[in-house]
Design a protein around this motif. Structure first.
Motif, PDB file in Angstrom:
ATOM      1  N   LEU A  50       0.968  -1.147  -0.174  1.00  0.00           N
ATOM      2  CA  LEU A  50      -0.020   0.000   0.022  1.00  0.00           C
ATOM      3  C   LEU A  50       0.863   1.297  -0.061  1.00  0.00           C
ATOM      4  O   LEU A  50       1.830   1.250   0.805  1.00  0.00           O
ATOM      5  N   PHE A  51       0.599   2.153  -0.935  1.00  0.00           N
ATOM      6  CA  PHE A  51       1.254   3.514  -0.534  1.00  0.00           C
ATOM      7  C   PHE A  51       0.369   4.457   0.047  1.00  0.00           C
ATOM      8  O   PHE A  51      -0.732   4.696  -0.325  1.00  0.00           O
ATOM      9  N   HIS A  52       0.944   5.141   1.099  1.00  0.00           N
ATOM     10  CA  HIS A  52       0.379   6.029   1.692  1.00  0.00           C
ATOM     11  C   HIS A  52       1.229   7.497   2.027  1.00  0.00           C
ATOM     12  O   HIS A  52       2.197   7.061   2.670  1.00  0.00           O
ATOM     13  N   ARG A  53       0.881   8.623   1.507  1.00  0.00           N
ATOM     14  CA  ARG A  53       1.550   9.681   1.945  1.00  0.00           C
ATOM     15  C   ARG A  53       3.242   9.697   1.954  1.00  0.00           C
ATOM     16  O   ARG A  53       3.811   9.751   2.790  1.00  0.00           O
ATOM     17  N   VAL A  55       4.854   7.065   1.322  1.00  0.00           N
ATOM     18  CA  VAL A  55       5.683   5.593   1.861  1.00  0.00           C
ATOM     19  C   VAL A  55       4.935   4.389   1.510  1.00  0.00           C
ATOM     20  O   VAL A  55       3.572   4.395   1.352  1.00  0.00           O
ATOM     21  N   TYR A  56       5.642   3.494   0.862  1.00  0.00           N
ATOM     22  CA  TYR A  56       5.181   2.090   0.523  1.00  0.00           C
ATOM     23  C   TYR A  56       5.023   1.232   1.839  1.00  0.00           C
ATOM     24  O   TYR A  56       6.426   1.032   2.320  1.00  0.00           O
ATOM     25  N   TYR A  57       4.040   0.745   1.991  1.00  0.00           N
ATOM     26  CA  TYR A  57       3.960  -0.398   3.283  1.00  0.00           C
ATOM     27  C   TYR A  57       3.630  -1.674   2.617  1.00  0.00           C
ATOM     28  O   TYR A  57       2.877  -1.785   1.849  1.00  0.00           O
ATOM     29  N   GLY A  58       4.665  -2.598   2.839  1.00  0.00           N
ATOM     30  CA  GLY A  58       4.583  -4.043   2.600  1.00  0.00           C
ATOM     31  C   GLY A  58       4.075  -4.834   3.805  1.00  0.00           C
ATOM     32  O   GLY A  58       4.748  -4.662   5.047  1.00  0.00           O
ATOM     33  N   ILE A  59       3.023  -5.808   3.745  1.00  0.00           N
ATOM     34  CA  ILE A  59       2.904  -6.442   4.771  1.00  0.00           C
ATOM     35  C   ILE A  59       2.772  -8.153   4.601  1.00  0.00           C
ATOM     36  O   ILE A  59       2.965  -8.403   3.272  1.00  0.00           O
ATOM     37  N   SER A  64       1.200 -16.995  13.211  1.00  0.00           N
ATOM     38  CA  SER A  64       0.223 -16.438  14.135  1.00  0.00           C
ATOM     39  C   SER A  64       0.671 -14.932  14.228  1.00  0.00           C
ATOM     40  O   SER A  64       0.204 -14.052  15.067  1.00  0.00           O
ATOM     41  N   ASN A  65       1.511 -14.210  13.268  1.00  0.00           N
ATOM     42  CA  ASN A  65       1.977 -13.070  13.313  1.00  0.00           C
ATOM     43  C   ASN A  65       1.598 -12.114  12.149  1.00  0.00           C
ATOM     44  O   ASN A  65       1.403 -12.639  10.904  1.00  0.00           O
ATOM     45  N   ILE A  66       1.508 -10.776  12.411  1.00  0.00           N
ATOM     46  CA  ILE A  66       1.461  -9.884  11.063  1.00  0.00           C
ATOM     47  C   ILE A  66       2.790  -8.906  11.181  1.00  0.00           C
ATOM     48  O   ILE A  66       3.046  -8.427  12.191  1.00  0.00           O
ATOM     49  N   TYR A  67       3.279  -8.869   9.934  1.00  0.00           N
ATOM     50  CA  TYR A  67       4.615  -7.938  10.028  1.00  0.00           C
ATOM     51  C   TYR A  67       4.274  -6.829   9.093  1.00  0.00           C
ATOM     52  O   TYR A  67       3.630  -7.065   8.172  1.00  0.00           O
ATOM     53  N   LEU A  68       4.820  -5.756   9.148  1.00  0.00           N
ATOM     54  CA  LEU A  68       5.034  -4.635   8.195  1.00  0.00           C
ATOM     55  C   LEU A  68       6.456  -4.456   7.991  1.00  0.00           C
ATOM     56  O   LEU A  68       7.131  -4.254   8.912  1.00  0.00           O
ATOM     57  N   ARG A  69       6.648  -3.660   6.948  1.00  0.00           N
ATOM     58  CA  ARG A  69       7.908  -2.841   6.653  1.00  0.00           C
ATOM     59  C   ARG A  69       7.736  -1.916   5.639  1.00  0.00           C
ATOM     60  O   ARG A  69       6.563  -1.608   5.110  1.00  0.00           O
ATOM     61  N   ALA A  70       8.478  -0.656   5.796  1.00  0.00           N
ATOM     62  CA  ALA A  70       8.148   0.560   5.253  1.00  0.00           C
ATOM     63  C   ALA A  70       9.389   1.102   4.266  1.00  0.00           C
ATOM     64  O   ALA A  70      10.381   0.884   4.875  1.00  0.00           O
ATOM     65  N   THR A  71       9.155   1.828   3.209  1.00  0.00           N
ATOM     66  CA  THR A  71      10.171   2.267   2.294  1.00  0.00           C
ATOM     67  C   THR A  71       9.700   3.263   1.505  1.00  0.00           C
ATOM     68  O   THR A  71       8.381   3.277   1.093  1.00  0.00           O
ATOM     69  N   GLU A  72      10.509   4.629   1.098  1.00  0.00           N
ATOM     70  CA  GLU A  72      10.210   5.257   0.111  1.00  0.00           C
ATOM     71  C   GLU A  72      10.512   4.996  -1.337  1.00  0.00           C
ATOM     72  O   GLU A  72       9.995   5.859  -2.298  1.00  0.00           O
ATOM     73  N   ASP A  73      11.560   3.862  -1.278  1.00  0.00           N
ATOM     74  CA  ASP A  73      11.528   3.431  -2.700  1.00  0.00           C
ATOM     75  C   ASP A  73      11.229   2.253  -2.863  1.00  0.00           C
ATOM     76  O   ASP A  73      11.699   1.005  -2.104  1.00  0.00           O
ATOM     77  N   ILE A  74      10.201   1.687  -3.684  1.00  0.00           N
ATOM     78  CA  ILE A  74       9.732   0.544  -3.725  1.00  0.00           C
ATOM     79  C   ILE A  74      10.616  -0.507  -4.070  1.00  0.00           C
ATOM     80  O   ILE A  74      10.469  -1.804  -3.770  1.00  0.00           O
ATOM     81  N   THR A  75      11.555  -0.250  -4.785  1.00  0.00           N
ATOM     82  CA  THR A  75      12.514  -1.334  -5.318  1.00  0.00           C
ATOM     83  C   THR A  75      13.561  -1.592  -4.178  1.00  0.00           C
ATOM     84  O   THR A  75      14.209  -2.666  -4.419  1.00  0.00           O
ATOM     85  N   LEU A  76      13.508  -1.013  -2.846  1.00  0.00           N
ATOM     86  CA  LEU A  76      14.365  -1.347  -1.873  1.00  0.00           C
ATOM     87  C   LEU A  76      13.467  -2.100  -0.754  1.00  0.00           C
ATOM     88  O   LEU A  76      13.894  -2.322   0.384  1.00  0.00           O
ATOM     89  N   ALA A  99      -2.555 -11.457   3.929  1.00  0.00           N
ATOM     90  CA  ALA A  99      -2.814 -10.062   4.386  1.00  0.00           C
ATOM     91  C   ALA A  99      -2.737  -8.867   3.890  1.00  0.00           C
ATOM     92  O   ALA A  99      -1.857  -8.847   2.972  1.00  0.00           O
ATOM     93  N   GLU A 100      -3.583  -7.824   3.760  1.00  0.00           N
ATOM     94  CA  GLU A 100      -3.718  -6.665   3.433  1.00  0.00           C
ATOM     95  C   GLU A 100      -3.658  -5.448   4.313  1.00  0.00           C
ATOM     96  O   GLU A 100      -4.718  -5.849   5.309  1.00  0.00           O
ATOM     97  N   LEU A 101      -3.128  -4.503   3.929  1.00  0.00           N
ATOM     98  CA  LEU A 101      -3.337  -3.210   4.867  1.00  0.00           C
ATOM     99  C   LEU A 101      -4.040  -2.062   4.033  1.00  0.00           C
ATOM    100  O   LEU A 101      -3.864  -1.901   2.916  1.00  0.00           O
ATOM    101  N   HIS A 102      -4.970  -1.533   4.736  1.00  0.00           N
ATOM    102  CA  HIS A 102      -5.910  -0.479   4.121  1.00  0.00           C
ATOM    103  C   HIS A 102      -6.201   0.679   5.014  1.00  0.00           C
ATOM    104  O   HIS A 102      -5.928   0.474   6.369  1.00  0.00           O
TER     105      HIS A 102
END
Length: 367
Positions: A50-53, A55-59, A64-76, A99-102
Protein backbone atom coordinates in the motif's frame (compact mmCIF):
# COMPACT_ATOMS: atom_id res chain seq x y z
CA UNK A 1 54.42 6.15 -12.83
CA UNK A 2 54.41 2.80 -14.64
CA UNK A 3 52.40 1.26 -11.78
CA UNK A 4 49.78 4.06 -12.00
CA UNK A 5 49.35 3.50 -15.77
CA UNK A 6 48.88 -0.22 -15.30
CA UNK A 7 46.33 0.38 -12.52
CA UNK A 8 44.45 2.88 -14.68
CA UNK A 9 44.31 0.43 -17.60
CA UNK A 10 43.00 -2.32 -15.34
CA UNK A 11 40.34 0.01 -13.93
CA UNK A 12 39.15 1.01 -17.41
CA UNK A 13 39.07 -2.65 -18.51
CA UNK A 14 37.00 -3.64 -15.45
CA UNK A 15 34.45 -0.89 -16.10
CA UNK A 16 34.22 -1.82 -19.76
CA UNK A 17 33.73 -5.49 -18.91
CA UNK A 18 30.97 -4.67 -16.47
CA UNK A 19 29.07 -2.29 -18.71
CA UNK A 20 29.34 -4.42 -21.83
CA UNK A 21 27.76 -7.47 -20.20
CA UNK A 22 24.10 -8.34 -19.69
CA UNK A 23 21.67 -5.53 -19.22
CA UNK A 24 21.30 -6.50 -15.55
CA UNK A 25 25.02 -5.83 -15.04
CA UNK A 26 24.70 -2.66 -17.10
CA UNK A 27 22.08 -1.38 -14.63
CA UNK A 28 24.54 -1.45 -11.76
CA UNK A 29 27.11 0.39 -13.89
CA UNK A 30 24.79 3.18 -15.00
CA UNK A 31 22.96 4.31 -11.88
CA UNK A 32 21.23 2.01 -9.40
CA UNK A 33 19.59 5.10 -7.88
CA UNK A 34 17.64 5.73 -11.11
CA UNK A 35 17.20 2.27 -12.58
CA UNK A 36 16.26 -1.23 -11.50
CA UNK A 37 16.02 -4.70 -12.97
CA UNK A 38 13.64 -7.49 -12.09
CA UNK A 39 13.19 -9.29 -9.85
CA UNK A 40 13.05 -6.66 -7.11
CA UNK A 41 12.94 -9.53 -4.60
CA UNK A 42 14.07 -13.15 -4.92
CA UNK A 43 11.32 -14.22 -2.51
CA UNK A 44 7.70 -13.25 -2.03
CA UNK A 45 7.01 -9.91 -0.33
CA UNK A 46 3.49 -10.95 0.64
CA UNK A 47 0.26 -10.34 -1.22
CA UNK A 48 -0.12 -6.59 -0.88
CA UNK A 49 1.75 -3.28 -0.86
CA UNK A 50 0.00 0.00 0.00
CA UNK A 51 1.21 3.51 -0.86
CA UNK A 52 0.23 6.21 1.64
CA UNK A 53 1.60 9.75 1.91
CA UNK A 54 4.95 9.04 0.30
CA UNK A 55 5.58 5.66 1.91
CA UNK A 56 5.14 2.12 0.61
CA UNK A 57 3.99 -0.36 3.25
CA UNK A 58 4.53 -4.05 2.68
CA UNK A 59 2.61 -6.55 4.81
CA UNK A 60 3.34 -10.18 5.56
CA UNK A 61 1.24 -12.68 7.48
CA UNK A 62 2.96 -15.79 8.78
CA UNK A 63 2.12 -18.38 11.45
CA UNK A 64 0.33 -16.34 14.13
CA UNK A 65 1.90 -12.98 13.31
CA UNK A 66 1.46 -9.89 11.15
CA UNK A 67 4.57 -8.02 9.99
CA UNK A 68 5.02 -4.64 8.31
CA UNK A 69 7.90 -2.87 6.63
CA UNK A 70 8.13 0.55 5.02
CA UNK A 71 10.18 2.37 2.40
CA UNK A 72 10.08 5.44 0.15
CA UNK A 73 11.67 3.44 -2.70
CA UNK A 74 9.57 0.42 -3.67
CA UNK A 75 12.56 -1.30 -5.28
CA UNK A 76 14.25 -1.39 -1.86
CA UNK A 77 11.30 -2.83 0.08
CA UNK A 78 12.94 -6.25 0.39
CA UNK A 79 15.85 -4.70 2.29
CA UNK A 80 13.73 -3.14 5.01
CA UNK A 81 13.34 -4.77 8.39
CA UNK A 82 10.08 -6.55 9.15
CA UNK A 83 8.34 -5.30 12.27
CA UNK A 84 5.98 -7.61 14.13
CA UNK A 85 2.88 -5.42 14.65
CA UNK A 86 0.43 -8.06 15.90
CA UNK A 87 0.46 -11.62 17.22
CA UNK A 88 -2.52 -13.90 17.76
CA UNK A 89 -3.05 -15.34 21.23
CA UNK A 90 -6.07 -17.37 20.11
CA UNK A 91 -5.39 -20.87 18.79
CA UNK A 92 -8.42 -20.59 16.49
CA UNK A 93 -6.82 -17.60 14.72
CA UNK A 94 -3.63 -19.11 13.35
CA UNK A 95 -1.95 -20.03 10.08
CA UNK A 96 -2.21 -16.38 9.05
CA UNK A 97 -1.94 -15.63 5.33
CA UNK A 98 -3.17 -13.29 2.58
CA UNK A 99 -2.76 -10.13 4.69
CA UNK A 100 -3.64 -6.69 3.31
CA UNK A 101 -3.25 -3.21 4.82
CA UNK A 102 -5.85 -0.48 4.15
CA UNK A 103 -6.43 3.07 5.38
CA UNK A 104 -10.13 3.80 5.93
CA UNK A 105 -11.62 6.89 7.63
CA UNK A 106 -8.33 7.83 9.29
CA UNK A 107 -7.68 4.38 10.72
CA UNK A 108 -5.57 1.44 9.64
CA UNK A 109 -7.13 -1.94 8.99
CA UNK A 110 -5.50 -5.29 8.29
CA UNK A 111 -7.52 -8.00 6.55
CA UNK A 112 -6.14 -11.51 6.71
CA UNK A 113 -7.06 -15.18 6.45
CA UNK A 114 -6.77 -17.40 9.50
CA UNK A 115 -7.87 -20.85 10.62
CA UNK A 116 -7.73 -23.34 13.47
CA UNK A 117 -5.51 -25.86 11.61
CA UNK A 118 -8.50 -26.99 9.54
CA UNK A 119 -8.32 -25.65 5.97
CA UNK A 120 -12.11 -25.95 5.72
CA UNK A 121 -12.37 -23.29 8.45
CA UNK A 122 -10.39 -20.56 6.67
CA UNK A 123 -12.06 -17.20 7.23
CA UNK A 124 -11.39 -13.47 7.17
CA UNK A 125 -10.36 -11.45 10.23
CA UNK A 126 -9.85 -7.72 10.72
CA UNK A 127 -7.42 -5.69 12.84
CA UNK A 128 -7.74 -1.96 13.61
CA UNK A 129 -5.14 0.68 14.58
CA UNK A 130 -5.95 4.38 15.09
CA UNK A 131 -2.32 5.56 15.01
CA UNK A 132 -1.38 7.94 12.15
CA UNK A 133 1.57 5.61 11.46
CA UNK A 134 0.79 1.89 11.03
CA UNK A 135 4.29 1.04 12.24
CA UNK A 136 3.31 2.58 15.58
CA UNK A 137 0.29 2.29 17.85
CA UNK A 138 -1.56 -0.95 18.57
CA UNK A 139 -3.46 -3.22 16.22
CA UNK A 140 -6.51 -4.74 17.89
CA UNK A 141 -8.57 -7.65 16.64
CA UNK A 142 -12.04 -6.49 15.62
CA UNK A 143 -13.17 -10.03 14.88
CA UNK A 144 -14.19 -12.35 12.11
CA UNK A 145 -16.17 -11.21 9.08
CA UNK A 146 -19.22 -13.44 8.66
CA UNK A 147 -19.37 -13.81 4.90
CA UNK A 148 -22.28 -16.29 4.68
CA UNK A 149 -24.60 -18.30 6.90
CA UNK A 150 -22.91 -21.62 6.16
CA UNK A 151 -19.53 -20.23 7.20
CA UNK A 152 -18.01 -21.37 3.94
CA UNK A 153 -14.32 -20.88 3.29
CA UNK A 154 -13.42 -17.19 2.77
CA UNK A 155 -9.91 -15.92 2.00
CA UNK A 156 -7.85 -13.47 -0.08
CA UNK A 157 -9.93 -10.42 0.88
CA UNK A 158 -9.60 -6.82 -0.23
CA UNK A 159 -11.71 -3.67 0.23
CA UNK A 160 -12.48 -0.57 -1.83
CA UNK A 161 -14.72 2.48 -1.65
CA UNK A 162 -16.99 3.81 -4.38
CA UNK A 163 -19.50 6.68 -4.12
CA UNK A 164 -19.22 6.72 -0.34
CA UNK A 165 -19.90 2.98 0.02
CA UNK A 166 -17.42 0.40 1.27
CA UNK A 167 -17.16 -3.04 -0.37
CA UNK A 168 -15.42 -6.29 0.48
CA UNK A 169 -14.21 -8.58 -2.31
CA UNK A 170 -12.85 -12.04 -1.57
CA UNK A 171 -12.31 -15.59 -2.72
CA UNK A 172 -14.71 -18.17 -1.31
CA UNK A 173 -16.39 -21.50 -1.80
CA UNK A 174 -20.04 -21.78 -2.84
CA UNK A 175 -20.53 -24.27 0.02
CA UNK A 176 -18.56 -26.51 2.33
CA UNK A 177 -16.05 -28.91 0.76
CA UNK A 178 -17.28 -31.35 -1.87
CA UNK A 179 -15.45 -33.65 -4.28
CA UNK A 180 -14.85 -30.84 -6.72
CA UNK A 181 -13.62 -27.53 -5.40
CA UNK A 182 -14.52 -24.19 -6.93
CA UNK A 183 -12.85 -21.05 -5.67
CA UNK A 184 -15.00 -18.08 -6.70
CA UNK A 185 -14.96 -14.29 -6.35
CA UNK A 186 -17.64 -12.64 -4.19
CA UNK A 187 -18.56 -9.07 -3.33
CA UNK A 188 -20.63 -7.56 -0.49
CA UNK A 189 -21.27 -4.11 0.91
CA UNK A 190 -19.96 -3.25 4.37
CA UNK A 191 -21.66 -1.46 7.26
CA UNK A 192 -18.23 -0.73 8.71
CA UNK A 193 -14.72 -2.07 8.01
CA UNK A 194 -15.40 -5.30 9.94
CA UNK A 195 -19.10 -6.03 9.26
CA UNK A 196 -21.03 -6.83 6.09
CA UNK A 197 -24.37 -5.13 5.44
CA UNK A 198 -25.45 -7.25 2.48
CA UNK A 199 -25.50 -10.86 1.37
CA UNK A 200 -22.53 -12.00 -0.65
CA UNK A 201 -22.89 -11.84 -4.44
CA UNK A 202 -21.06 -14.21 -6.78
CA UNK A 203 -19.36 -12.23 -9.56
CA UNK A 204 -16.90 -14.76 -10.98
CA UNK A 205 -16.44 -18.51 -11.04
CA UNK A 206 -13.93 -20.65 -12.98
CA UNK A 207 -15.48 -21.37 -16.36
CA UNK A 208 -12.93 -20.91 -19.14
CA UNK A 209 -10.28 -23.54 -19.83
CA UNK A 210 -7.50 -21.15 -18.74
CA UNK A 211 -9.22 -20.80 -15.34
CA UNK A 212 -9.57 -24.55 -14.78
CA UNK A 213 -6.04 -25.95 -15.07
CA UNK A 214 -5.35 -28.16 -12.06
CA UNK A 215 -2.85 -30.76 -13.32
CA UNK A 216 0.80 -29.74 -13.10
CA UNK A 217 3.26 -29.95 -15.96
CA UNK A 218 4.86 -33.02 -14.35
CA UNK A 219 1.50 -34.74 -13.86
CA UNK A 220 1.18 -33.83 -10.19
CA UNK A 221 -2.36 -33.05 -9.23
CA UNK A 222 -4.65 -32.55 -6.27
CA UNK A 223 -6.83 -35.40 -5.00
CA UNK A 224 -9.76 -34.05 -7.01
CA UNK A 225 -10.30 -31.12 -9.40
CA UNK A 226 -9.72 -27.67 -7.95
CA UNK A 227 -10.77 -24.78 -10.17
CA UNK A 228 -9.43 -21.42 -9.06
CA UNK A 229 -10.39 -17.75 -9.05
CA UNK A 230 -8.50 -16.12 -6.15
CA UNK A 231 -6.43 -13.17 -4.91
CA UNK A 232 -8.72 -10.34 -6.14
CA UNK A 233 -7.24 -6.84 -6.42
CA UNK A 234 -9.24 -3.70 -7.23
CA UNK A 235 -8.01 -1.01 -9.62
CA UNK A 236 -9.67 1.67 -11.74
CA UNK A 237 -9.49 2.70 -15.36
CA UNK A 238 -7.50 5.78 -16.30
CA UNK A 239 -10.70 7.88 -16.51
CA UNK A 240 -12.04 6.38 -13.27
CA UNK A 241 -15.19 5.27 -15.10
CA UNK A 242 -14.57 1.53 -14.68
CA UNK A 243 -14.02 -0.60 -11.59
CA UNK A 244 -11.56 -3.37 -12.41
CA UNK A 245 -11.02 -6.54 -10.40
CA UNK A 246 -7.96 -8.59 -11.24
CA UNK A 247 -7.78 -12.15 -9.96
CA UNK A 248 -5.48 -15.17 -10.21
CA UNK A 249 -6.82 -18.17 -12.14
CA UNK A 250 -5.96 -21.91 -12.32
CA UNK A 251 -3.84 -23.86 -9.85
CA UNK A 252 -0.84 -22.11 -8.34
CA UNK A 253 1.02 -25.42 -8.62
CA UNK A 254 0.82 -25.24 -12.42
CA UNK A 255 2.69 -22.98 -14.89
CA UNK A 256 -0.74 -21.91 -16.21
CA UNK A 257 -1.47 -19.71 -13.19
CA UNK A 258 -2.37 -16.32 -14.69
CA UNK A 259 -4.46 -13.17 -14.22
CA UNK A 260 -8.06 -12.63 -15.26
CA UNK A 261 -10.05 -9.41 -15.06
CA UNK A 262 -13.61 -8.33 -14.30
CA UNK A 263 -14.93 -4.86 -15.01
CA UNK A 264 -18.03 -2.87 -14.16
CA UNK A 265 -19.14 0.69 -14.82
CA UNK A 266 -18.31 2.82 -11.79
CA UNK A 267 -21.91 4.07 -11.77
CA UNK A 268 -23.43 0.56 -11.92
CA UNK A 269 -25.02 -1.45 -9.12
CA UNK A 270 -21.90 -3.29 -7.99
CA UNK A 271 -23.99 -5.81 -6.04
CA UNK A 272 -25.69 -6.94 -9.23
CA UNK A 273 -23.69 -9.80 -10.74
CA UNK A 274 -24.86 -8.73 -14.22
CA UNK A 275 -22.89 -5.48 -13.79
CA UNK A 276 -19.62 -7.42 -13.94
CA UNK A 277 -18.17 -8.52 -17.28
CA UNK A 278 -15.32 -11.01 -17.45
CA UNK A 279 -12.55 -10.74 -20.02
CA UNK A 280 -12.67 -14.06 -21.94
CA UNK A 281 -8.86 -14.41 -22.10
CA UNK A 282 -6.08 -13.92 -19.53
CA UNK A 283 -4.92 -10.32 -19.21
CA UNK A 284 -1.49 -11.31 -17.83
CA UNK A 285 0.03 -14.62 -18.86
CA UNK A 286 3.29 -16.58 -18.91
CA UNK A 287 6.29 -15.61 -21.03
CA UNK A 288 7.53 -18.97 -22.28
CA UNK A 289 10.31 -17.43 -24.43
CA UNK A 290 12.06 -16.13 -21.32
CA UNK A 291 10.85 -18.98 -19.07
CA UNK A 292 8.71 -16.84 -16.78
CA UNK A 293 5.71 -18.81 -15.57
CA UNK A 294 2.61 -18.32 -13.47
CA UNK A 295 2.60 -14.48 -13.29
CA UNK A 296 -0.05 -13.61 -10.74
CA UNK A 297 -1.12 -11.87 -7.53
CA UNK A 298 -1.00 -8.46 -9.19
CA UNK A 299 -0.89 -5.42 -6.89
CA UNK A 300 -1.11 -1.86 -8.27
CA UNK A 301 0.80 1.08 -6.76
CA UNK A 302 1.36 4.71 -7.83
CA UNK A 303 4.77 6.29 -8.30
CA UNK A 304 5.89 8.54 -5.40
CA UNK A 305 4.69 11.65 -7.27
CA UNK A 306 1.49 9.80 -8.31
CA UNK A 307 1.96 10.58 -12.02
CA UNK A 308 2.48 6.91 -13.00
CA UNK A 309 1.20 3.50 -11.96
CA UNK A 310 3.12 0.27 -11.57
CA UNK A 311 2.13 -3.27 -10.80
CA UNK A 312 3.89 -5.82 -8.65
CA UNK A 313 3.50 -9.49 -9.42
CA UNK A 314 4.86 -12.92 -8.50
CA UNK A 315 6.49 -15.13 -11.12
CA UNK A 316 8.34 -18.45 -11.30
CA UNK A 317 11.37 -19.44 -13.38
CA UNK A 318 11.68 -23.00 -12.11
CA UNK A 319 9.12 -25.56 -13.25
CA UNK A 320 10.50 -28.30 -11.00
CA UNK A 321 8.55 -29.31 -7.90
CA UNK A 322 5.83 -26.71 -8.53
CA UNK A 323 3.32 -28.85 -6.65
CA UNK A 324 5.50 -29.02 -3.55
CA UNK A 325 7.20 -25.61 -3.61
CA UNK A 326 4.24 -23.27 -3.92
CA UNK A 327 6.22 -20.35 -2.50
CA UNK A 328 9.17 -20.38 -4.96
CA UNK A 329 8.15 -17.06 -6.48
CA UNK A 330 10.13 -13.94 -7.29
CA UNK A 331 8.60 -10.47 -7.15
CA UNK A 332 8.80 -8.21 -10.20
CA UNK A 333 7.47 -4.77 -11.10
CA UNK A 334 6.42 -3.19 -14.38
CA UNK A 335 4.95 0.14 -15.41
CA UNK A 336 1.27 0.25 -16.32
CA UNK A 337 0.52 1.06 -19.95
CA UNK A 338 -3.03 1.94 -21.03
CA UNK A 339 -5.19 1.10 -24.03
CA UNK A 340 -7.42 3.59 -25.85
CA UNK A 341 -10.22 3.03 -23.32
CA UNK A 342 -7.98 3.65 -20.33
CA UNK A 343 -7.72 -0.03 -19.34
CA UNK A 344 -4.28 -1.31 -18.26
CA UNK A 345 -2.36 -3.43 -20.77
CA UNK A 346 -0.35 -5.96 -18.74
CA UNK A 347 0.66 -8.45 -21.44
CA UNK A 348 3.30 -10.78 -20.05
CA UNK A 349 6.37 -10.50 -17.79
CA UNK A 350 9.35 -8.66 -19.26
CA UNK A 351 12.63 -10.55 -19.48
CA UNK A 352 14.50 -10.12 -16.23
CA UNK A 353 17.66 -8.38 -17.50
CA UNK A 354 15.67 -5.45 -18.87
CA UNK A 355 16.88 -2.09 -17.59
CA UNK A 356 13.89 -0.18 -16.17
CA UNK A 357 13.63 3.34 -14.83
CA UNK A 358 12.45 3.67 -11.24
CA UNK A 359 8.98 5.16 -10.64
CA UNK A 360 8.74 8.92 -11.17
CA UNK A 361 9.51 10.91 -8.05
CA UNK A 362 11.61 8.22 -6.40
CA UNK A 363 14.15 9.97 -4.21
CA UNK A 364 17.82 9.43 -5.07
CA UNK A 365 18.87 7.95 -1.79
CA UNK A 366 21.06 5.04 -0.76
CA UNK A 367 19.11 4.63 2.48
Amino acid sequence: MRFNCIFLCLLVWCCFSCCSGKRADHATCIDSLQYYVNPISATSLGHHVLFHRGVYYGIWGWSSNIYLRATEDITLLKDKELKNVWSSTDSSVGNIDDAELHYIDSKWYVYFTGNDNNLDDRCIYVLENDSPDPMQGTFKLKGRIETDREKSVAMFSTVFQQDGRLYLVWCGWPSRRVYEENQCIYIAEMKNPWTLSSERVLISKPEYEWECQWVGIDGNRTAYPIYVNECPQVFRSLRQDKILIYYAASGRWTPYYCEGMLQADASADLLNSASWKKCPVPVFDQNTSDKLYGPSIVCFIPSPDETEYYYLYNVRKDLEDMFISLDKYEVCMQKVEWDKDGIPVLGCPLRQDTLLRKPSGTRRTTD
